[in-house]
Write a protein that holds these residues in place. Structure first.
Motif, PDB file in Angstrom:
ATOM      1  N   LEU A 117       0.834  -1.210   0.000  1.00  0.00           N
ATOM      2  CA  LEU A 117       0.000   0.000   0.000  1.00  0.00           C
ATOM      3  C   LEU A 117       0.863   1.252   0.000  1.00  0.00           C
ATOM      4  O   LEU A 117       0.555   2.245  -0.674  1.00  0.00           O
ATOM      5  CB  LEU A 117      -0.918  -0.018   1.222  1.00  0.00           C
ATOM      6  CG  LEU A 117      -1.784   1.220   1.475  1.00  0.00           C
ATOM      7  CD1 LEU A 117      -2.691   1.500   0.286  1.00  0.00           C
ATOM      8  CD2 LEU A 117      -2.614   1.035   2.743  1.00  0.00           C
ATOM      9  N   ARG A 118       1.950   1.221   0.748  1.00  0.00           N
ATOM     10  CA  ARG A 118       2.888   2.348   0.811  1.00  0.00           C
ATOM     11  C   ARG A 118       3.413   2.688  -0.589  1.00  0.00           C
ATOM     12  O   ARG A 118       3.517   3.867  -0.965  1.00  0.00           O
ATOM     13  CB  ARG A 118       4.032   1.972   1.742  1.00  0.00           C
ATOM     14  CG  ARG A 118       5.171   2.966   1.874  1.00  0.00           C
ATOM     15  CD  ARG A 118       6.188   2.404   2.848  1.00  0.00           C
ATOM     16  NE  ARG A 118       7.295   3.306   3.105  1.00  0.00           N
ATOM     17  CZ  ARG A 118       8.561   3.042   2.783  1.00  0.00           C
ATOM     18  NH1 ARG A 118       8.874   1.914   2.165  1.00  0.00           N
ATOM     19  NH2 ARG A 118       9.521   3.908   3.065  1.00  0.00           N
ATOM     20  N   ILE A 119       3.743   1.660  -1.363  1.00  0.00           N
ATOM     21  CA  ILE A 119       4.258   1.858  -2.721  1.00  0.00           C
ATOM     22  C   ILE A 119       3.170   2.397  -3.640  1.00  0.00           C
ATOM     23  O   ILE A 119       3.392   3.356  -4.403  1.00  0.00           O
ATOM     24  CB  ILE A 119       4.813   0.529  -3.269  1.00  0.00           C
ATOM     25  CG1 ILE A 119       6.024   0.086  -2.464  1.00  0.00           C
ATOM     26  CG2 ILE A 119       5.172   0.668  -4.751  1.00  0.00           C
ATOM     27  CD1 ILE A 119       6.522  -1.309  -2.807  1.00  0.00           C
ATOM     28  N   LYS A 147      -6.200   6.492 -12.699  1.00  0.00           N
ATOM     29  CA  LYS A 147      -7.365   5.690 -12.334  1.00  0.00           C
ATOM     30  C   LYS A 147      -6.969   4.305 -11.826  1.00  0.00           C
ATOM     31  O   LYS A 147      -7.524   3.807 -10.842  1.00  0.00           O
ATOM     32  CB  LYS A 147      -8.312   5.576 -13.530  1.00  0.00           C
ATOM     33  CG  LYS A 147      -9.035   6.874 -13.865  1.00  0.00           C
ATOM     34  CD  LYS A 147     -10.062   6.655 -14.967  1.00  0.00           C
ATOM     35  CE  LYS A 147     -10.832   7.947 -15.258  1.00  0.00           C
ATOM     36  NZ  LYS A 147     -11.829   7.758 -16.330  1.00  0.00           N
ATOM     37  N   GLN A 148      -6.017   3.684 -12.501  1.00  0.00           N
ATOM     38  CA  GLN A 148      -5.609   2.346 -12.087  1.00  0.00           C
ATOM     39  C   GLN A 148      -4.925   2.375 -10.724  1.00  0.00           C
ATOM     40  O   GLN A 148      -5.151   1.506  -9.874  1.00  0.00           O
ATOM     41  CB  GLN A 148      -4.670   1.725 -13.125  1.00  0.00           C
ATOM     42  CG  GLN A 148      -4.367   0.259 -12.837  1.00  0.00           C
ATOM     43  CD  GLN A 148      -3.549  -0.398 -13.929  1.00  0.00           C
ATOM     44  OE1 GLN A 148      -3.283   0.202 -14.955  1.00  0.00           O
ATOM     45  NE2 GLN A 148      -3.154  -1.633 -13.705  1.00  0.00           N
ATOM     46  N   LEU A 149      -4.092   3.381 -10.507  1.00  0.00           N
ATOM     47  CA  LEU A 149      -3.406   3.480  -9.220  1.00  0.00           C
ATOM     48  C   LEU A 149      -4.357   3.870  -8.095  1.00  0.00           C
ATOM     49  O   LEU A 149      -4.221   3.400  -6.966  1.00  0.00           O
ATOM     50  CB  LEU A 149      -2.256   4.487  -9.322  1.00  0.00           C
ATOM     51  CG  LEU A 149      -1.032   3.953 -10.072  1.00  0.00           C
ATOM     52  CD1 LEU A 149      -0.107   5.088 -10.483  1.00  0.00           C
ATOM     53  CD2 LEU A 149      -0.282   2.921  -9.221  1.00  0.00           C
ATOM     54  N   GLU A 150      -5.334   4.716  -8.400  1.00  0.00           N
ATOM     55  CA  GLU A 150      -6.341   5.048  -7.390  1.00  0.00           C
ATOM     56  C   GLU A 150      -7.113   3.788  -6.992  1.00  0.00           C
ATOM     57  O   GLU A 150      -7.379   3.550  -5.811  1.00  0.00           O
ATOM     58  CB  GLU A 150      -7.302   6.105  -7.923  1.00  0.00           C
ATOM     59  CG  GLU A 150      -8.374   6.489  -6.902  1.00  0.00           C
ATOM     60  CD  GLU A 150      -9.343   7.534  -7.429  1.00  0.00           C
ATOM     61  OE1 GLU A 150     -10.353   7.787  -6.741  1.00  0.00           O
ATOM     62  OE2 GLU A 150      -9.096   8.093  -8.514  1.00  0.00           O
ATOM     63  N   ASN A 151      -7.455   2.974  -7.984  1.00  0.00           N
ATOM     64  CA  ASN A 151      -8.144   1.725  -7.705  1.00  0.00           C
ATOM     65  C   ASN A 151      -7.270   0.797  -6.855  1.00  0.00           C
ATOM     66  O   ASN A 151      -7.756   0.156  -5.909  1.00  0.00           O
ATOM     67  CB  ASN A 151      -8.501   1.030  -9.021  1.00  0.00           C
ATOM     68  CG  ASN A 151      -9.127  -0.337  -8.810  1.00  0.00           C
ATOM     69  OD1 ASN A 151     -10.215  -0.454  -8.254  1.00  0.00           O
ATOM     70  ND2 ASN A 151      -8.431  -1.378  -9.248  1.00  0.00           N
ATOM     71  N   ALA A 152      -5.973   0.748  -7.151  1.00  0.00           N
ATOM     72  CA  ALA A 152      -5.052  -0.095  -6.390  1.00  0.00           C
ATOM     73  C   ALA A 152      -4.974   0.357  -4.934  1.00  0.00           C
ATOM     74  O   ALA A 152      -5.007  -0.470  -4.010  1.00  0.00           O
ATOM     75  CB  ALA A 152      -3.664  -0.057  -7.032  1.00  0.00           C
ATOM     76  N   VAL A 153      -4.885   1.660  -4.714  1.00  0.00           N
ATOM     77  CA  VAL A 153      -4.826   2.199  -3.352  1.00  0.00           C
ATOM     78  C   VAL A 153      -6.098   1.838  -2.589  1.00  0.00           C
ATOM     79  O   VAL A 153      -6.054   1.416  -1.426  1.00  0.00           O
ATOM     80  CB  VAL A 153      -4.618   3.722  -3.367  1.00  0.00           C
ATOM     81  CG1 VAL A 153      -4.797   4.305  -1.968  1.00  0.00           C
ATOM     82  CG2 VAL A 153      -3.230   4.062  -3.896  1.00  0.00           C
ATOM     83  N   ARG A 154      -7.242   2.002  -3.240  1.00  0.00           N
ATOM     84  CA  ARG A 154      -8.521   1.690  -2.585  1.00  0.00           C
ATOM     85  C   ARG A 154      -8.610   0.210  -2.210  1.00  0.00           C
ATOM     86  O   ARG A 154      -9.032  -0.146  -1.106  1.00  0.00           O
ATOM     87  CB  ARG A 154      -9.689   2.068  -3.493  1.00  0.00           C
ATOM     88  CG  ARG A 154      -9.881   3.566  -3.677  1.00  0.00           C
ATOM     89  CD  ARG A 154     -11.108   3.843  -4.541  1.00  0.00           C
ATOM     90  NE  ARG A 154     -11.265   5.253  -4.811  1.00  0.00           N
ATOM     91  CZ  ARG A 154     -11.853   6.116  -3.983  1.00  0.00           C
ATOM     92  NH1 ARG A 154     -12.332   5.683  -2.826  1.00  0.00           N
ATOM     93  NH2 ARG A 154     -11.962   7.385  -4.304  1.00  0.00           N
TER      94      ARG A 154
END
Length: 343
Positions: A265-267, A305-312
């Motif tokens: 998550l940090r990454i 968008k993809q990274l926001e989804n990954a963080v969520r």
């Protein structure tokens, strides 16, 4: 190296030495300077952020001698009898000081009856008494108590502030510590300076003249950086099987799934910030090394968008309490969702 643990040895003794609570310190310093002291203060916030330390400093700043500073642990003195004894003791004048200070730690642990007794004391406090109530669970403190105090909310200590303090301690203790190692220790401390100082003490006790990031990972049981990077890279590049295989390798090596989730998550968070705006690299530089930032820059090409989804997904999996039989399942599901998403 001194045997005394760092959090005790380097506990601040005056306001100027406090880390990360600037607003609270400024208000209290002005109150002491202008002699506008409240009869009761409430310090709330996460553990290890300086609540009792600042309470002790406040006591000394108003001229209290040690015998007139009374510390009470509400976890072990939580009943009505103790509260009544406190009401009686408060009436007596200080022995050698202008005030008697009562520091009640973990005040939320008091019983309902004890709170009622404390409320009566706070409603009609003697002029010579100052109360400092400290709690990590503000929601458990009755509103009637809160309303009769001057309330200060303590925040988690930020990684840059914490790593600077750890660097100062390392210098005083005459050992070297890599910047990346201090930042990683600060990250794992999760806002608690006391925990960070304890971790630094533990890793310094290993006897190395220079503490590296690898030393920190070894002590904490954290997986190698490259293995963690390979997990999130594969997931973001839609290589589901590879992401799960890399995860399995790290877990087989003994990594804790919750800790691993936090590292991934940090990454993802850092890469997301860079995808949003490259100028955030200046902010992230206080938390990460140049090599890490270069890697995050490559990941940022996955898109906002993809990274926001990954963080969520990773944030959600971090907060899920998994069954002991499959503790890695929340992280596995998060990686699958990231790898198969169509955003």
């Amino acid at each position: 190296m001194a045997n005394q643990v760092f959090y005790r040895k380097y506990r601040p003794k005056k306001f100027e030495e406090v880390v990360g609570q600037d607003n609270t310190v400024r208000v209290l310093k002005n109150a002491v300077l202008k002699k506008r002291l409240a009869h009761a203060y409430l310090f709330s916030g996460p553990r290890g952020t300086g609540k009792t330390t600042i309470a002790r400093i406040l006591a000394r700043e108003v001229g209290c001698e040690e015998e007139d500073i009374n510390e009470i642990d509400a976890a072990s003195s939580r009943g009505i009898d103790e509260a009544r004894a406190l009401r009686e003791a408060v009436r007596f004048l200080p022995l050698r000081s202008p005030y008697k200070i009562y520091i009640i730690d973990e005040v939320h642990m008091l019983t309902k009856e004890a709170f009622n007794a404390l409320l009566k004391t706070l409603e009609e406090p003697p002029a010579h008494a100052i109360f400092v109530l400290a709690t990590t669970e503000l929601e458990k403190v009755p509103d009637t108590i809160v309303s009769r105090t001057q309330h200060f909310e303590f925040k988690k200590i930020a990684v840059p502030e914490m790593s600077r303090e750890l660097g100062r301690i390392a210098k005083n203790e005459k050992f070297e510590a890599d910047d990346a190692a201090l930042k990683l220790l600060s990250f794992f401390a999760d806002g608690s300076l006391r925990d960070a100082e304890n971790l630094l003490y533990q890793v310094s006790s290993m006897g190395a003249k220079r503490i590296t990031e690898e030393d920190v990972r070894l002590m904490l049981g954290a997986p190698e950086e490259e293995m963690v990077n390979s997990i999130i890279s594969a997931a973001l590049e839609h290589r589901t099987a590879e992401a799960l295989e890399n995860l399995d390798k790290v877990l087989e090596a003994g990594a804790d799934p919750v800790l691993l989730n936090k590292l991934v998550l940090r990454i993802a968070r850092a890469a997301y910030f860079l995808a949003l705006d490259k100028s955030t690299e200046k902010m992230l530089a206080a938390e990460f090394s140049k090599d890490e930032l270069n890697f995050f820059g490559k990941l940022s090409s996955s898109g906002v968008k993809q990274l926001e989804n990954a963080v969520r997904e990773l944030l959600s999996s971090y907060h899920i309490r998994a069954d002991d039989f499959f503790p890695q399942l929340p992280l596995e599901l998060a990686l699958i969702k990231i790898a198969t998403s169509q955003v």
